[in-house]
Write a protein that holds these residues in place. Structure first.
Motif, mmCIF file in Angstrom:
data_model
loop_
_atom_site.group_PDB
_atom_site.id
_atom_site.type_symbol
_atom_site.label_atom_id
_atom_site.label_comp_id
_atom_site.label_asym_id
_atom_site.label_seq_id
_atom_site.Cartn_x
_atom_site.Cartn_y
_atom_site.Cartn_z
ATOM 1 N N SER A 143 0.765 -1.013 -0.172
ATOM 2 C CA SER A 143 -0.078 -0.240 0.015
ATOM 3 C C SER A 143 0.612 1.406 0.482
ATOM 4 C CB SER A 143 -0.948 0.121 1.450
ATOM 5 O OG SER A 143 -1.458 -1.059 1.071
ATOM 6 N N LEU A 144 1.967 1.262 0.743
ATOM 7 C CA LEU A 144 2.918 2.018 0.302
ATOM 8 C C LEU A 144 3.702 2.768 -0.638
ATOM 9 C CD1 LEU A 144 4.492 1.736 4.086
ATOM 10 C CD2 LEU A 144 2.320 3.101 3.225
ATOM 11 N N ASP A 145 3.732 1.658 -1.352
ATOM 12 C CA ASP A 145 4.483 1.049 -2.650
ATOM 13 C C ASP A 145 3.452 2.001 -2.974
ATOM 14 O OD1 ASP A 145 6.580 0.561 -2.043
ATOM 15 O OD2 ASP A 145 6.280 -1.659 -2.221
ATOM 16 N N GLU A 146 1.849 1.487 -3.363
ATOM 17 C CA GLU A 146 1.162 2.168 -4.072
ATOM 18 C C GLU A 146 1.107 3.626 -3.896
ATOM 19 O OE1 GLU A 146 -0.895 2.386 -7.684
ATOM 20 O OE2 GLU A 146 -0.697 0.683 -6.972
ATOM 21 N N LEU B 227 7.990 9.675 2.681
ATOM 22 C CA LEU B 227 7.086 8.888 2.324
ATOM 23 C C LEU B 227 8.406 7.185 2.081
ATOM 24 C CD1 LEU B 227 5.088 6.955 2.693
ATOM 25 C CD2 LEU B 227 4.505 7.142 0.148
ATOM 26 N N GLU B 228 9.724 8.423 1.619
ATOM 27 C CA GLU B 228 11.065 6.920 1.442
ATOM 28 C C GLU B 228 11.084 6.850 3.300
ATOM 29 O OE1 GLU B 228 12.640 7.913 -3.180
ATOM 30 O OE2 GLU B 228 13.374 8.988 -1.338
ATOM 31 N N ASP B 229 11.163 7.766 3.441
ATOM 32 C CA ASP B 229 11.948 7.168 4.700
ATOM 33 C C ASP B 229 10.951 6.362 5.185
ATOM 34 O OD1 ASP B 229 14.216 9.653 4.453
ATOM 35 O OD2 ASP B 229 12.654 10.954 4.831
ATOM 36 N N ILE B 230 10.047 6.940 5.491
ATOM 37 C CA ILE B 230 8.664 6.296 6.045
ATOM 38 C C ILE B 230 9.449 4.406 5.883
ATOM 39 C CG2 ILE B 230 6.325 5.098 6.148
ATOM 40 C CD1 ILE B 230 5.977 8.724 6.688
ATOM 41 N N GLN B 231 9.243 4.283 4.647
ATOM 42 C CA GLN B 231 9.539 2.689 4.070
ATOM 43 C C GLN B 231 11.187 2.116 4.199
ATOM 44 O OE1 GLN B 231 8.301 3.927 -0.352
ATOM 45 N NE2 GLN B 231 7.273 2.383 -0.359
ATOM 46 N N TRP B 232 11.574 3.265 4.544
ATOM 47 C CA TRP B 232 13.327 2.468 4.855
ATOM 48 C C TRP B 232 13.050 2.006 5.857
ATOM 49 C CZ3 TRP B 232 18.087 1.842 3.159
ATOM 50 C CH2 TRP B 232 18.940 1.826 4.393
ATOM 51 N N ALA C 282 5.186 12.853 9.405
ATOM 52 C CA ALA C 282 5.490 11.325 8.481
ATOM 53 C C ALA C 282 6.822 11.133 10.056
ATOM 54 C CB ALA C 282 7.035 12.050 8.068
ATOM 55 N N ALA C 283 6.799 11.682 11.485
ATOM 56 C CA ALA C 283 7.119 11.560 12.437
ATOM 57 C C ALA C 283 5.664 10.424 13.186
ATOM 58 C CB ALA C 283 7.981 12.374 13.391
ATOM 59 N N THR C 284 4.096 11.427 13.216
ATOM 60 C CA THR C 284 3.618 10.723 13.482
ATOM 61 C C THR C 284 3.051 9.865 12.932
ATOM 62 O OG1 THR C 284 2.910 13.120 14.498
ATOM 63 C CG2 THR C 284 1.230 11.179 13.908
ATOM 64 N N TYR C 285 2.723 9.760 11.750
ATOM 65 C CA TYR C 285 2.304 8.783 11.225
ATOM 66 C C TYR C 285 3.210 7.077 10.973
ATOM 67 C CZ TYR C 285 1.140 6.412 6.785
ATOM 68 O OH TYR C 285 0.172 5.236 5.863
ATOM 69 N N TRP C 286 4.339 7.291 11.438
ATOM 70 C CA TRP C 286 5.180 6.244 11.582
ATOM 71 C C TRP C 286 5.108 5.808 12.776
ATOM 72 C CZ3 TRP C 286 7.680 2.664 10.307
ATOM 73 C CH2 TRP C 286 8.935 1.336 10.863
ATOM 74 N N ARG D 95 17.187 7.272 7.263
ATOM 75 C CA ARG D 95 17.413 6.658 5.694
ATOM 76 C C ARG D 95 18.473 7.036 5.303
ATOM 77 N NH1 ARG D 95 17.344 7.846 0.521
ATOM 78 N NH2 ARG D 95 16.427 6.737 -0.616
ATOM 79 N N PRO D 96 19.458 6.781 4.772
ATOM 80 C CA PRO D 96 20.475 7.353 3.991
ATOM 81 C C PRO D 96 20.515 7.812 2.691
ATOM 82 C CG PRO D 96 21.017 4.472 3.710
ATOM 83 C CD PRO D 96 19.645 5.175 5.055
ATOM 84 N N ARG D 97 21.278 9.573 2.395
ATOM 85 C CA ARG D 97 20.731 9.853 1.616
ATOM 86 C C ARG D 97 22.063 10.535 0.274
ATOM 87 N NH1 ARG D 97 15.392 10.342 0.016
ATOM 88 N NH2 ARG D 97 14.011 10.628 1.630
ATOM 89 N N THR D 98 21.863 9.781 -0.369
ATOM 90 C CA THR D 98 23.522 10.681 -1.463
ATOM 91 C C THR D 98 22.693 11.494 -2.378
ATOM 92 O OG1 THR D 98 22.488 9.445 -2.943
ATOM 93 C CG2 THR D 98 23.921 8.244 -1.173
ATOM 94 N N GLY D 99 23.482 12.188 -3.038
ATOM 95 C CA GLY D 99 23.169 13.433 -4.115
ATOM 96 C C GLY D 99 23.495 14.864 -2.574
ATOM 97 N N GLY D 100 21.722 15.294 -3.110
ATOM 98 C CA GLY D 100 21.197 16.707 -2.796
ATOM 99 C C GLY D 100 20.211 16.837 -2.197
#
Length: 521
Positions: free
Chosen positions: A11-14, A374-379, A413-417, A499-504
């Motif tokens: 569901s999160l992916d969708e 959402l990427e953070d939550i999925q991670w 996002a923190a509350t949802y997680w 979640r690790p992040r690369t780039g900008g």
């Protein structure tokens, strides 16, 4: 109605795919808007040529036409190059999205394999459970581990109570400014340092707040929780060691019965899932950078393109052209009025396009921020292995109303997680059986005594034959309490998502989600 881990992640992916689709649609709308503005500018330039032919002598008309034509040619060339770059960025983004879809599908297939192997291991444990439980050595070690776990749990409860008392009963002391002044200076201890005058004044303050009587009480409130926590952590270490020894006996028995190949297969599947997750993170970060570049191009922020359009707009805004337009407004000829009306209409359309573009830009920024959250939550979801087939969630609203609230910005996002964490449980009758499955907390229930929330802890063995039907904690890797809290941190060590992040930068959806693209959240 509860939902299982794999379905929850689907569901999160969708929802993520919906966000990405809307981002793509807005980028395309912005690109079309930039193209329309450039064409309207060309139309405006042609209208000024026609007006110049009516009102200016040939020499001035030729000079004006030359300036406009030069700006038009430059803008037209830049538009072609800009369109090419835009098309390439769209292709790059589509390729990354296709790769993410493939990775997500591969991960889903791996989870199904994991479910099958876990079922095999569970069935094997059910067959041999009675014989293992009857082994005297195992029974004695399991009893010892259970007793030590109970002692450790009691010690931790006493510690948490003492820490609560420290907070509550110590507040009057902390709120007394004079008392805390003396406390922080170390008054009444060997560490107190002051000259004679300050000592005399401090003694007056101490008498006023009855410091000599209050200091030992406050010191005791602070010291008792520290000593209790040290004791609790020692008990926890003993319980962990006893559990590890009991688990080693179980592992040997299960391996002897044919369980090792299954556990090795589980290890291999988990390694494959970890590799896919690393690919997904890298692809998401690459997509984020590509989406930013596409958004910039769609908004007409390419430096050369923007310069060309600015030159054209500047050419049309020159004082002599504006004078020409003002004089045309003052006359009452039919041809002048028609051209002036068309110029006014072109400028009104540009203004409307600019206004809509601003709204679309803001929307795109909101979508990009929500996507990263959402990427953070999925991670975190995957990191905690909440997508494991044995993981369940009591609240189906997590993929319905609460998901919509998060996507619309109603909750953070923190509350949802946090809602996901509160709702999560592990199915009864599951365990690591000596490791290899890689379940978070290595098979312990989130309600166990070590999670800081009380309760019995651990998973029940499949047929309740191990340990006399009581729940059995598994070995190693569990989040035993440490520091100042017995609870697992909800996110990364810094208090944010890890979640690790690369780039900008940093399955089908249930029908009740209500999540729609096109501004639907």
């Amino acid at each position: 109605m509860s939902i299982r881990g794999p379905e929850a992640l689907a569901s999160l992916d969708e929802a993520m795919r919906d966000i990405r689709r809307e981002e793509d649609e807005i980028s395309k709308r912005l690109a079309r808007s930039a193209e329309r503005i450039s064409k309207i500018r060309e139309t405006e330039a042609e209208l000024f040529r026609q007006l110049a032919q009516l009102r200016l002598d040939p020499a001035i008309q030729a000079e004006l036409d030359g300036r406009i034509s030069q700006a038009e040619v430059k803008a037209r060339d830049m538009m072609k190059a800009h369109a090419k770059d835009l098309s390439q960025s769209e292709k790059d983004l589509a390729a990354i999205d296709a790769g993410l879809v493939n990775s997500t599908e591969s991960r889903g297939a791996a989870l199904k394999e994991l479910d099958t192997k876990q079922a095999e291991l569970k069935a094997l444990a059910a067959r041999i459970g009675a014989s293992i439980a009857k082994d005297p050595g195992f029974a004695a070690k399991r009893k010892e581990a259970t007793e030590l776990a109970d002692i450790a749990a009691q010690s931790m409860r006493k510690t948490e109570q003492a820490e609560a008392d420290r907070e509550q009963k110590g507040r009057p002391y902390r709120d007394d400014g004079l008392f805390m002044y003396l406390w922080e200076r170390g008054y009444g201890t060997s560490g107190y340092r002051a000259n004679n005058l300050i000592r005399y004044l401090d003694s007056l303050v101490a008498g006023l707040v009855k410091f000599e009587k209050a200091r030992p009480n406050f010191a005791m409130l602070n010291e008792i929780p520290l000593r209790l926590r040290e004791h609790a952590e020692r008990q926890i270490a003993l319980a962990k060691q006893a559990e590890a020894e009991a688990d080693a006996l179980e592992t040997e028995a299960i391996n002897a019965a044919g369980g090792k190949p299954i556990r090795d297969a589980l290890d291999a599947i988990q390694s494959r899932i970890a590799a896919i997750d690393a690919e997904i993170v890298a692809a998401e970060d690459k997509r984020d950078d590509t989406a930013k570049a596409l958004a910039s191009l769609s908004e007409g922020n390419d430096p050369a393109f923007a310069e060309a359009l600015a030159a054209l707009a500047a050419g049309l805004g020159r004082e002599d052209i504006q004078t020409l337009l003002s004089e045309a407004r003052l006359t009452r000829t039919g041809q002048d009025d028609t051209i002036v009306a068309q110029i006014d209409d072109a400028r009104a359309r540009i203004k409307d396009e600019d206004s809509e573009t601003l709204e679309q830009k803001d929307r795109l920024k909101t979508l990009a921020a929500r996507r990263r959250e959402l990427e953070d939550i999925q991670w975190e979801f995957k990191k905690q292995r909440f997508d494991d087939p044995r993981s369940t969630f009591r609240e189906d609203r997590l993929v319905g109303d609460l998901l919509n609230d998060f996507l619309r910005g109603g909750i953070s996002a923190a509350t949802y997680w946090g809602q996901w964490q509160k709702s999560q449980n592990w199915q009864a009758g599951t365990t690591d059986w000596g490791g290899g499955v890689g379940l978070p907390n290595n098979g312990r229930s989130n309600s166990g005594p070590w999670s800081g929330s009380g309760g019995g802890g651990g998973f029940n063995w499949p047929d309740s034959s191990f340990g006399g039907g009581k729940s059995k904690p598994s070995s190693g890797g569990f989040n035993w309490p440490s520091g100042n809290s017995g609870s697992r941190p909800s996110t990364g060590s810094s208090g944010g998502f890890s979640r690790p992040r690369t780039g900008g930068s940093q399955g089908s959806r249930p029908s009740n989600t209500g999540f729609k693209t096109g501004g639907g959240f």
